[in-house]
Write a protein that holds these residues in place. Sequence first.
Motif, short mmCIF file in Angstrom:
data_model
loop_
_atom_site.label_atom_id
_atom_site.label_comp_id
_atom_site.label_asym_id
_atom_site.label_seq_id
_atom_site.Cartn_x
_atom_site.Cartn_y
_atom_site.Cartn_z
N GLY A 71 0.80 -1.22 0.00
CA GLY A 71 0.00 0.00 0.00
C GLY A 71 0.83 1.26 0.00
O GLY A 71 2.06 1.23 0.09
N THR A 93 -5.28 5.69 -2.18
CA THR A 93 -5.09 4.26 -2.42
C THR A 93 -5.86 3.92 -3.69
O THR A 93 -7.07 4.12 -3.76
CB THR A 93 -5.62 3.43 -1.24
N GLY A 98 -5.61 -2.15 -1.18
CA GLY A 98 -6.19 -1.78 0.09
C GLY A 98 -7.71 -1.86 0.02
O GLY A 98 -8.27 -2.76 -0.60
#
Length: 282
Positions: A71, A93, A98
């Motif tokens: 991430g 993100t 994620g």
Amino acid sequence: MGFGVVSLLDAVFWRAFTSAGLRPGSAAVDADTTIHFWAHRSLLPSTATTTEQQQQQKRPVVVLVHGFGPGPTWQWAAQVGPLSRHFDLVVPTLLFFGASRTRTPARSEASQAAAVAALLAGGQHLPGLGPGRTVHVVGASYGGIVAYHLARALLQQQQQRQRVGGGGGGLALGLKASTFLMQRSLEDRREEKIELIKGMTTAGGSQLTPLPLEVLIIWGEFDQIFPLEKAYVVKEKLGEKAMVKVIPNSGHLPAQEDPKLFNRILLEFLLQLSNSNAAAAL
């Protein structure tokens, strides 16, 4: 890597983000799409004092777009501290990394960029990100492609505002188009990530067209996934305002392999861009 080590590193990288003034958030940018992100607290609702907002309102914004792999906290931990001394940061993100999700079928870099552009529209999710902000876009690996499309999306937003009489502020987009594919971590949401790879349209620069913006391309000298000559192909595609900086003795991930030099090159570029008179009026 053992679970205990991963958990420890998660905590270290989380701490790097919070120490840089970033806080996690989540935004339903449309009926089908939810984006998770980190943003400077002055950009978020009900987290900054009026004094802090006044002090921060003239700071440019840097959007950091991650690539394939772990991430964004893992990929940008070495950058958020130095960058946050000069800029307010937004670190989204990407979809299917994620907790960011969409029910729409699109799996292209442009669709990723559209979701981030919707987040950057401000509104209730990022009320501090309104007119009067200069915006720089920085992408790493796959995120470099998304950053290219995000730059185009934000330019289109700018043109639309001008047509309807909007104004105020400035837009400056610094695209750091590093290499385009990161080779690890497909295990989470594997099917969707494979679709993302299949949907890649601009890897290697074949579909890139010139941008009317200052563009910095940072490339590792010994990138084994996309050799250095690809950097100059990308430069030619992006136009006369693009330039290449090479990180010596670095591979595919120069931001992590030589963060000190990478950060210096990136900061010099962004600070010069922010201080120039080249930002177009919104």
